[in-house]
Design a protein around this motif. Structure first.
Motif, mmCIF file in Angstrom:
data_model
loop_
_atom_site.group_PDB
_atom_site.id
_atom_site.type_symbol
_atom_site.label_atom_id
_atom_site.label_comp_id
_atom_site.label_asym_id
_atom_site.label_seq_id
_atom_site.Cartn_x
_atom_site.Cartn_y
_atom_site.Cartn_z
ATOM 1 N N ARG A 41 19.595 31.603 1.527
ATOM 2 C CA ARG A 41 20.598 32.121 0.583
ATOM 3 C C ARG A 41 21.209 30.997 -0.237
ATOM 4 O O ARG A 41 21.611 31.202 -1.377
ATOM 5 N N ALA A 44 19.141 30.297 -3.372
ATOM 6 C CA ALA A 44 19.037 31.378 -4.363
ATOM 7 C C ALA A 44 20.048 31.129 -5.482
ATOM 8 O O ALA A 44 21.255 31.185 -5.264
ATOM 9 N N HIS A 45 19.534 30.858 -6.680
ATOM 10 C CA HIS A 45 20.410 30.556 -7.811
ATOM 11 C C HIS A 45 20.309 31.596 -8.918
ATOM 12 O O HIS A 45 21.254 31.765 -9.679
ATOM 13 N N GLN A 49 16.152 35.645 -7.475
ATOM 14 C CA GLN A 49 16.124 34.997 -6.161
ATOM 15 C C GLN A 49 17.116 35.655 -5.203
ATOM 16 O O GLN A 49 16.817 35.846 -4.025
ATOM 17 N N LEU A 50 18.289 36.007 -5.719
ATOM 18 C CA LEU A 50 19.274 36.706 -4.885
ATOM 19 C C LEU A 50 18.766 38.074 -4.465
ATOM 20 O O LEU A 50 18.942 38.493 -3.320
ATOM 21 N N ARG A 51 18.128 38.788 -5.367
ATOM 22 C CA ARG A 51 17.576 40.102 -5.053
ATOM 23 C C ARG A 51 16.498 39.970 -3.971
ATOM 24 O O ARG A 51 16.475 40.746 -3.013
ATOM 25 N N MET A 54 18.178 39.340 -0.671
ATOM 26 C CA MET A 54 18.831 40.541 -0.149
ATOM 27 C C MET A 54 17.815 41.491 0.480
ATOM 28 O O MET A 54 18.108 42.142 1.487
#
Length: 109
Positions: A41, A44-45, A49-51, A54
């Motif tokens: 995490r 993730a920028h 990447q965040l998706r 998750m």
């Protein structure tokens, strides 16, 4: 607390046929893998990447819960298998098997 263990638990499917002496290192490796996955995490920028993280997070949480259960069970198993009575029983079983094998060999001859 009773918990049913079956093949729907992916971790149980990996552990069920292993020797209890092999469980510790495997559980330790899997725990490190989960921890490394959760640390992603920080890398993730972007939104994509965040998706992606998750999506992976749900699997990591399920594995973390499963690991917690199996580590607890392995600790209980280790206490049981460290007892002198357990080793005496194993020795008696091995001796009985060896004697049964010798008897079968003698009868076959």
């Amino acid at each position: 607390v009773k918990r049913e263990l079956n093949s729907s638990d992916a971790l149980y499917a990996q552990l069920r046929n292993r020797n209890f002496g092999d469980m510790g290192p495997l559980l330790q490796k899997l725990s490190r893998d989960v921890q490394e996955g959760q640390e992603e995490r920080h890398a993730a920028h972007t939104v994509s990447q965040l998706r992606d993280f998750m999506r992976k997070l749900q699997q990591l949480e399920a594995m973390r819960k499963s690991l917690s259960l199996h580590v607890s069970l392995a600790e209980r198993l280790q206490r049981h298998t460290a007892a002198p009575a357990f080793h005496a029983r194993i020795a008696a079983e091995q001796e009985a098997l060896a004697n049964a094998g010798a008897t079968a060999d003698a009868e076959a001859a």
